[in-house]
Design an enzyme around this catalytic site. Structure first.
Site, PDB file in Angstrom:
ATOM      1  N   ASP A  11     -21.416  -4.691  -7.137  1.00 40.31           N
ATOM      2  CA  ASP A  11     -20.397  -5.464  -7.851  1.00 40.31           C
ATOM      3  C   ASP A  11     -20.646  -5.286  -9.347  1.00 40.31           C
ATOM      4  O   ASP A  11     -21.683  -5.702  -9.866  1.00 40.31           O
ATOM      5  CB  ASP A  11     -20.485  -6.945  -7.460  1.00 40.31           C
ATOM      6  CG  ASP A  11     -19.241  -7.714  -7.875  1.00 40.31           C
ATOM      7  OD1 ASP A  11     -18.391  -7.142  -8.570  1.00 40.31           O
ATOM      8  OD2 ASP A  11     -19.121  -8.897  -7.491  1.00 40.31           O
ATOM      9  N   ASP A 105     -13.980  -2.607  -8.810  1.00 36.54           N
ATOM     10  CA  ASP A 105     -15.355  -2.834  -9.270  1.00 36.54           C
ATOM     11  C   ASP A 105     -16.311  -3.258  -8.160  1.00 36.54           C
ATOM     12  O   ASP A 105     -17.412  -3.725  -8.444  1.00 36.54           O
ATOM     13  CB  ASP A 105     -15.354  -3.902 -10.365  1.00 36.54           C
ATOM     14  CG  ASP A 105     -14.857  -5.249  -9.864  1.00 36.54           C
ATOM     15  OD1 ASP A 105     -14.110  -5.277  -8.866  1.00 36.54           O
ATOM     16  OD2 ASP A 105     -15.201  -6.278 -10.472  1.00 36.54           O
ATOM     17  N   GLU A 106     -15.928  -3.069  -6.916  1.00 36.10           N
ATOM     18  CA  GLU A 106     -16.738  -3.618  -5.823  1.00 36.10           C
ATOM     19  C   GLU A 106     -16.635  -2.722  -4.596  1.00 36.10           C
ATOM     20  O   GLU A 106     -15.551  -2.239  -4.264  1.00 36.10           O
ATOM     21  CB  GLU A 106     -16.225  -5.029  -5.503  1.00 36.10           C
ATOM     22  CG  GLU A 106     -17.061  -5.819  -4.549  1.00 36.10           C
ATOM     23  CD  GLU A 106     -16.483  -7.209  -4.325  1.00 36.10           C
ATOM     24  OE1 GLU A 106     -17.072  -7.965  -3.529  1.00 36.10           O
ATOM     25  OE2 GLU A 106     -15.434  -7.551  -4.926  1.00 36.10           O
TER      26      GLU A 106
END
Length: 547
Positions: A11, A105-106
């Site tokens: 993350d 983003d993960e």
């Protein structure tokens, strides 16, 4: 669940805000809020400095401004974020073929499937190396969680924030979860959390003690049984590399309610065209068109129509959306509109009637355009060069739908003088032509012909303020320009980390009859003397009589 912690969850830390801070030296260490800046805007991401004031994601921007009035408020640059995300996802795919992205983003990574980790020691080493690689490639930081299941890996990455790594050892999962709040478990939102709290259950340990039967009675069979299994740290969900797309949609929230029915129709047509663009980009077609309308009183209406077959034809989707709109009352005003397509397929069933109608419409539009062009050419011939307009116009840079391409006209940087020429000549009889003001979204990249690259700090009342700096520079100076300054234009972002170009290896030229050094053997002398220096060797090679 696995016996070893070989599932990794990455993350990125405050991704959008961190990317903006890395891109703008003057914002590093300061409160930054990225999101919609209008009256109904919502925070997308807040930097850790802004979170100290209570600002968080999904908060109305107006509330964030009250909490952190001195923060920098920026419009998102999604193209910039996607470029960074692709670099990060590329690093993950080097570790394993099983990478499950959850957002820009993960992502989850199955380290065991990639053969890079089989136990705690190797998994931790991979995680540390990944964090270092991300920093080297993007200049940003990410938090890594490693565990034996997806649920625990995600919890571990939350515990690791910011810029850390947490590995949950096998056999310690239940003891780790027991004191945590029930909201840490996936599927426990505000409503379920309040329901459990009223029953006296606030921690994961209390959830496990309640027993499966009690949870099923309270929450239903599926939800209750699932939460009980997670409270016991049971999670067998695999990492799935490709997630099936179920629908494609777009929606817009408007700063001011739309009351004009004609404007509503035009917005629906525009959204339908955007939706089809995304549909085609994903390689799909669809057969169910969905219209979403949120009215002035926050009531949300959804209407849908299923076509005879899947399509990716813009005219077909636009016509269906227009039909759906006819059944919705928008008298009081509309604050949000959305158009979506579901029932996706990877083929299209052509609608001949719609195609014929589209062809007729295109022909009529072309005929009207031809007549307009002919009239414009005639007018231009009469006016001659007095109008001051160039032969190909100029570009007006706008944010949103037109992106950086904008549309053609005389109000852009290169056409400012042209617009003035038109107004000067037509002042005698015809009404003046109002120039189209360019939009400069806060935080977006610009380039000035004299001062170079920078970014928009703000704009209004005919002026735009720019700070000139790059990711590799010191904090830059601020300058203000007219919004129609012809030397200023929107530009592409500057890379956060400049790629290192290896120096070119120049092979020395050999004189006629000389042997390559490798062929002469390691003990052969390379110059006039065994101890000759590099400078001596260069001089000898350059001189006609050397060697």
């Amino acid at each position: 669940m696995r016996n070893e912690p070989t599932i990794l969850h990455l993350d990125m830390d405050a991704f959008y805000a961190s990317a903006e801070q890395a891109s703008k030296p003057s914002l590093r260490g300061k409160a930054v809020v990225v999101g919609g800046l209008g009256p109904r805007g919502v925070v997308a991401t807040a930097s850790y400095e802004a979170r100290r004031f209570g600002v968080h994601s999904a908060m109305p921007t107006a509330q964030a401004r009250r909490l952190a009035p001195n923060a920098a408020y920026l419009v998102p640059r999604f193209g910039f974020y996607r470029d960074i995300s692709e670099r990060v996802m590329g690093l993950l795919r080097e570790l394993s073929p099983l990478v499950e992205p959850l957002s820009l983003d993960e992502a989850f990574v199955d380290l065991e499937a990639g053969g890079v980790a089989s136990d705690e020691v190797s998994a931790r080493a991979v995680g540390e190396r990944l964090r270092a690689d991300i920093r080297a490639v993007t200049g940003l930081t990410g938090s890594v969680g490693i565990a034996a299941s997806k649920m625990l890996a995600k919890i571990a990455s939350e515990e690791a924030k910011p810029d850390g790594l947490v590995l949950i050892h096998a056999g310690t999962e239940r003891a780790l979860l027991a004191p945590m709040a029930v909201r840490v478990l996936p599927g426990v939102g505000p409503a379920t959390g309040d329901h459990l709290r009223r029953a006296g259950i606030t921690t994961v340990g209390e959830l496990a003690e309640a027993g499966e039967d009690e949870l099923v009675r309270m929450l239903g069979k599926s939800h209750g049984a699932g939460l009980y299994a997670m409270a016991l740290a049971r999670d067998d969900r695999p990492v799935v590399a490709e997630r099936e797309t179920k629908s494609v949609s777009v929606e817009d929230t408007y700063d001011v309610d739309i009351h004009d029915r004609t404007r509503v129709r035009l917005e629906v047509q525009r959204l339908a065209a955007r939706c089809v663009g995304r549909l085609r980009a994903s390689g799909h077609s669809g057969r169910t068109v969905v219209l979403k309308v949120r009215r002035y009183d926050f009531s949300t209406l959804t209407r849908s129509e299923t076509l005879r077959g899947p399509t990716d034809d813009p005219s077909v989707v636009q016509e269906a959306a227009a039909r759906l709109l006819e059944s919705v009352d928008t008298t009081g005003g509309v604050r949000l509109l959305g158009v979506g397509v579901s029932g996706l397929a990877d083929y299209t069933q052509e609608d001949l009637f719609a195609q014929a109608a589209g062809a007729r419409a295109a022909a009529e539009a072309a005929e009207r355009t031809g007549r307009a062009d002919a009239a414009a050419r005639a007018e231009s011939a009469d006016e001659g060069q007095a109008r001051g307009a160039g032969p190909d116009g100029s570009l007006i840079h706008e944010a949103g739908e037109k992106g950086e391409k904008g549309e053609q006209g005389a109000g852009g940087p290169a056409g400012a003088a042209a617009g003035e020429g038109v107004r000067a000549e037509r002042g005698s009889g015809e009404p003046p032509v109002a120039p189209v003001e360019r939009r400069w979204p806060a935080g977006h990249d610009v380039r000035h012909a004299v001062y170079g690259p920078g970014w928009v700090q703000g704009s209004g009342v005919g002026r735009v303020t720019v700070r000139f700096e790059t990711p590799q520079s010191a904090p830059g100076r601020v300058r203000t320009f007219a919004v129609d300054d012809r030397d200023l234009e929107l530009s592409e972002p500057v890379a956060l980390v400049l790629e290192q170009v290896p120096p070119a290896v120049v092979e020395p030229e050999l004189e006629q009859g000389a042997e390559p050094e490798a062929e002469r053997g390691p003990g052969a002398e390379s110059g006039p003397g065994a101890g000759s220096s590099v400078a001596d060797s260069s001089a000898s090679a350059a001189s006609p009589g050397g060697g």
